[in-house]
Design a protein around this motif. Structure first.
Motif, mmCIF file in Angstrom:
data_model
loop_
_atom_site.group_PDB
_atom_site.id
_atom_site.type_symbol
_atom_site.label_atom_id
_atom_site.label_comp_id
_atom_site.label_asym_id
_atom_site.label_seq_id
_atom_site.Cartn_x
_atom_site.Cartn_y
_atom_site.Cartn_z
ATOM 1 N N LEU A 121 0.828 -1.205 0.000
ATOM 2 C CA LEU A 121 0.000 0.000 0.000
ATOM 3 C C LEU A 121 0.866 1.259 0.000
ATOM 4 O O LEU A 121 0.587 2.227 -0.726
ATOM 5 N N ARG A 122 1.928 1.252 0.807
ATOM 6 C CA ARG A 122 2.815 2.420 0.843
ATOM 7 C C ARG A 122 3.487 2.628 -0.501
ATOM 8 O O ARG A 122 3.672 3.779 -0.941
ATOM 9 N N TRP A 123 3.861 1.531 -1.155
ATOM 10 C CA TRP A 123 4.540 1.666 -2.442
ATOM 11 C C TRP A 123 3.654 2.386 -3.453
ATOM 12 O O TRP A 123 4.098 3.288 -4.160
ATOM 13 N N ILE A 124 2.398 2.022 -3.517
ATOM 14 C CA ILE A 124 1.498 2.629 -4.499
ATOM 15 C C ILE A 124 1.074 4.032 -4.085
ATOM 16 O O ILE A 124 1.187 4.985 -4.869
ATOM 17 N N TYR A 125 0.624 4.184 -2.857
ATOM 18 C CA TYR A 125 -0.047 5.428 -2.477
ATOM 19 C C TYR A 125 0.890 6.495 -1.915
ATOM 20 O O TYR A 125 0.439 7.590 -1.562
ATOM 21 N N ARG A 126 2.192 6.185 -1.858
ATOM 22 C CA ARG A 126 3.175 7.218 -1.503
ATOM 23 C C ARG A 126 4.137 7.517 -2.641
ATOM 24 O O ARG A 126 4.962 8.417 -2.536
ATOM 25 N N HIS A 127 4.016 6.773 -3.722
ATOM 26 C CA HIS A 127 4.922 6.954 -4.854
ATOM 27 C C HIS A 127 4.568 8.228 -5.624
ATOM 28 O O HIS A 127 3.392 8.562 -5.801
ATOM 29 N N ARG A 128 5.585 8.897 -6.107
ATOM 30 C CA ARG A 128 5.399 10.194 -6.773
ATOM 31 C C ARG A 128 4.487 10.126 -7.980
ATOM 32 O O ARG A 128 3.651 11.011 -8.195
ATOM 33 N N THR A 129 4.606 9.072 -8.796
ATOM 34 C CA THR A 129 3.769 8.955 -9.992
ATOM 35 C C THR A 129 2.670 7.905 -9.859
ATOM 36 O O THR A 129 1.603 8.052 -10.455
ATOM 37 N N LEU A 158 2.594 5.129 -29.814
ATOM 38 C CA LEU A 158 2.187 6.339 -29.095
ATOM 39 C C LEU A 158 2.988 6.502 -27.812
ATOM 40 O O LEU A 158 3.440 7.606 -27.477
ATOM 41 N N GLY A 159 3.176 5.391 -27.079
ATOM 42 C CA GLY A 159 3.941 5.460 -25.845
ATOM 43 C C GLY A 159 5.391 5.833 -26.081
ATOM 44 O O GLY A 159 5.977 6.608 -25.316
ATOM 45 N N ALA A 160 5.984 5.271 -27.130
ATOM 46 C CA ALA A 160 7.379 5.578 -27.424
ATOM 47 C C ALA A 160 7.563 7.050 -27.792
ATOM 48 O O ALA A 160 8.572 7.675 -27.448
ATOM 49 N N ARG A 161 6.591 7.628 -28.479
ATOM 50 C CA ARG A 161 6.726 9.015 -28.932
ATOM 51 C C ARG A 161 6.347 10.030 -27.855
ATOM 52 O O ARG A 161 7.053 11.027 -27.660
ATOM 53 N N TRP A 162 5.237 9.790 -27.164
ATOM 54 C CA TRP A 162 4.707 10.792 -26.247
ATOM 55 C C TRP A 162 4.908 10.457 -24.777
ATOM 56 O O TRP A 162 4.744 11.342 -23.918
ATOM 57 N N GLY A 163 5.229 9.217 -24.474
ATOM 58 C CA GLY A 163 5.361 8.807 -23.087
ATOM 59 C C GLY A 163 4.072 8.209 -22.563
ATOM 60 O O GLY A 163 2.976 8.624 -22.962
ATOM 61 N N ALA A 164 4.196 7.246 -21.670
ATOM 62 C CA ALA A 164 3.020 6.536 -21.160
ATOM 63 C C ALA A 164 2.038 7.474 -20.478
ATOM 64 O O ALA A 164 0.825 7.372 -20.668
ATOM 65 N N GLY A 165 2.531 8.404 -19.670
ATOM 66 C CA GLY A 165 1.648 9.294 -18.930
ATOM 67 C C GLY A 165 0.758 10.125 -19.835
ATOM 68 O O GLY A 165 -0.459 10.219 -19.605
ATOM 69 N N ALA A 203 -3.281 15.379 -15.403
ATOM 70 C CA ALA A 203 -2.424 16.276 -16.177
ATOM 71 C C ALA A 203 -1.696 17.279 -15.290
ATOM 72 O O ALA A 203 -0.700 17.877 -15.727
ATOM 73 N N THR A 204 -2.164 17.489 -14.074
ATOM 74 C CA THR A 204 -1.519 18.437 -13.165
ATOM 75 C C THR A 204 -0.510 17.756 -12.243
ATOM 76 O O THR A 204 0.089 18.426 -11.397
ATOM 77 N N THR A 205 -0.317 16.441 -12.387
ATOM 78 C CA THR A 205 0.568 15.691 -11.498
ATOM 79 C C THR A 205 1.830 15.244 -12.239
ATOM 80 O O THR A 205 1.897 15.307 -13.478
ATOM 81 N N PRO A 206 2.834 14.755 -11.513
ATOM 82 C CA PRO A 206 4.047 14.244 -12.179
ATOM 83 C C PRO A 206 3.791 13.082 -13.123
ATOM 84 O O PRO A 206 4.650 12.771 -13.962
ATOM 85 N N TYR A 207 2.614 12.439 -13.023
ATOM 86 C CA TYR A 207 2.330 11.302 -13.890
ATOM 87 C C TYR A 207 2.320 11.694 -15.363
ATOM 88 O O TYR A 207 2.564 10.862 -16.233
ATOM 89 N N ARG A 208 2.067 12.952 -15.668
ATOM 90 C CA ARG A 208 2.006 13.382 -17.068
ATOM 91 C C ARG A 208 3.338 13.165 -17.781
ATOM 92 O O ARG A 208 3.380 13.043 -19.011
ATOM 93 N N SER A 209 4.436 13.106 -17.030
ATOM 94 C CA SER A 209 5.752 12.923 -17.631
ATOM 95 C C SER A 209 6.263 11.481 -17.523
ATOM 96 O O SER A 209 7.422 11.213 -17.824
ATOM 97 N N ALA A 210 5.406 10.548 -17.105
ATOM 98 C CA ALA A 210 5.824 9.155 -16.917
ATOM 99 C C ALA A 210 6.218 8.513 -18.238
ATOM 100 O O ALA A 210 5.490 8.619 -19.235
ATOM 101 N N ARG A 211 7.355 7.861 -18.255
ATOM 102 C CA ARG A 211 7.839 7.133 -19.427
ATOM 103 C C ARG A 211 8.489 5.839 -18.958
ATOM 104 O O ARG A 211 9.024 5.764 -17.846
ATOM 105 N N LEU A 212 8.483 4.810 -19.821
ATOM 106 C CA LEU A 212 9.153 3.569 -19.476
ATOM 107 C C LEU A 212 10.646 3.783 -19.262
ATOM 108 O O LEU A 212 11.279 3.051 -18.516
#
Length: 416
Positions: free
Chosen positions: A219-227, A285-292, A403-412
């Motif tokens: 639970l901590r891994w998921i709900y405290r992780h930045r992305t 799409l993921g390779a070009r724009w990123g997963a997020g 879109a307002t969170t760090p997840y928008r920049s998530a990439r593999l």
């Protein structure tokens, strides 16, 4: 990550172990769509139950996800995953064989069927957690999006052709015997998984000691992780909205649009085509724009698709709008799913894969349990279109929030 995850060719098609894994998943996908219809017909036609009976068996199917999902995730992280997949597939196949036998002998009741589905659901929650956790051991990080896309493509084809196949099988064999098709699919899947070779850490001794501590770690891994935290919260909200859509769309199509069962089936098949196209496009799409960014765009696309459904009207062009909405819905979901799954798998340590997958699936299923009846009550009270527009707003908020969170920049590449 296990050593075997980097063994094999540079292309997905060159990795024989993944091909066996993919083939097994494809076969069981088709069988699942047959049983999905067969069980509903079995409840209504064979057991002469109404909507309440259908609700009972559906609830029984998902109950183990809610009750035991987190514990299962901990146990999956303690054992080798491939033997777990083989065992649960073979067990599900054997369990389903009993359904037509009991129906023929007169021993099948709604209570017995619900009991079977509770056991089936328990085996499924174990299998689901192990499936998503084994994939990162089969392929390297750079191929995870393509691997998830291949699995999505198979599911999309099953979604398009499965209902039609199910209708024919049920008409030809009757509902109880149609369940045998799914039983055979699980047995074949389990046997094919025996061909998969993967190096895994030795299993620990199964015990309930430390389960609470390890569950809290997941639970901590998921709900405290930045992305992962914003992704998880957004996904839970998305499932809540989508559960409402799934409840509202069938009566809206049949009663308001007068689409008919055949027309609704064609529209749903269009959704399967859209999902296939989205899954085909997902790796690029993921390779070009990123997963997020792809996931956020997919959620925004879901809002557009549901808006098209809400804008649909009567025969002719109105039905076409409904079909285009279903196509767009499949496209949005198909392009997003492979990218979100690959990113979550790539960034999660191998020892936490089972827990993270089980936590996400169990919480998402809880959203379905809440959203489905809530959506039905609201639709009856204030109207189908109003509720659909409410979910459009919900999907927009999910996309805008992510879109307002760090997840928008998530990439593999973050985990490569």
């Amino acid at each position: 990550m296990a050593a075997d995850a980097v063994r094999g060719g540079s292309r997905l098609r060159d990795r024989a172990d993944f091909r066996w894994f993919w083939t097994a998943a494809t076969i069981s996908d088709f069988g699942t769509y047959v049983t999905g219809l067969a069980i509903q017909v079995l409840v209504v036609v064979t057991l002469h139950e109404g909507a309440a009976g259908v609700g009972v068996v559906n609830a029984a199917r998902w109950l183990p996800y809610l009750a035991l999902g987190l514990v299962v995730g901990v146990l999956v992280d303690r054992v080798r995953r491939r033997p777990l997949l083989v065992a649960t597939d073979l067990a599900r196949g054997a369990l389903l064989i009993a359904v037509p036998v009991l129906a023929v002998t007169g021993g099948l009741t709604i209570a017995v069927l619900a009991g079977f589905l509770v056991v089936f659901g328990l085996l499924s929650v174990v299998n689901d957690a192990a499936t998503q956790s084994l994939l990162p051991r089969l392929v390297p990080v750079r191929l995870l999006t393509r691997a998830n896309a291949r699995l999505d493509q198979s599911d999309a084809v099953a979604q398009s052709g499965g209902p039609a196949l199910a209708g024919g099988v049920v008409a030809l064999l009757t509902a109880p015997w149609a369940v045998l098709v799914d039983a055979v699919s699980y047995l074949l899947s389990g046997l094919l998984l025996l061909r998969v070779h993967v190096v895994e850490p030795p299993s620990a001794r199964l015990s309930l000691r430390g389960v609470g501590r390890e569950a809290r770690e997941g639970l901590r891994w998921i709900y405290r992780h930045r992305t992962l935290r914003p992704y998880a919260l957004g996904t839970h909200a998305w499932f809540l909205c989508f559960a409402v859509v799934n409840v509202v769309v069938p009566p809206f199509a049949l009663r308001t649009l007068h689409l008919g069962a055949v027309g609704l089936g064609i529209a749903l098949a269009a959704g399967g085509v859209g999902a296939l196209l989205g899954a085909l496009a997902a790796p690029g799409l993921g390779a070009r724009w990123g997963a997020g960014r792809v996931v956020i765009a997919g959620h925004a696309g879901t809002a557009v698709a549901v808006a098209l459904l809400a804008l649909s009207w009567g025969p002719g062009a109105g039905w076409l709008v409904f079909g285009v909405g279903e196509l767009a819905l499949g496209l949005a979901m198909g392009s997003a799913n492979a990218n979100e799954m690959a990113y979550k798998q790539s960034i999660t340590p191998d020892r936490l894969q089972g827990r993270s997958n089980a936590i996400m699936r169990s919480t998402n299923r809880a959203m379905i349990v809440v959203g489905a009846p809530l959506g039905g009550l609201l639709a009856d009270a204030i109207g189908f279109r109003v509720v659909l527009w409410g979910t459009v707003a919900g999907f927009v908020l999910v996309a805008a929030g992510l879109a307002t969170t760090p997840y928008r920049s998530a990439r593999l590449a973050d985990a490569a």
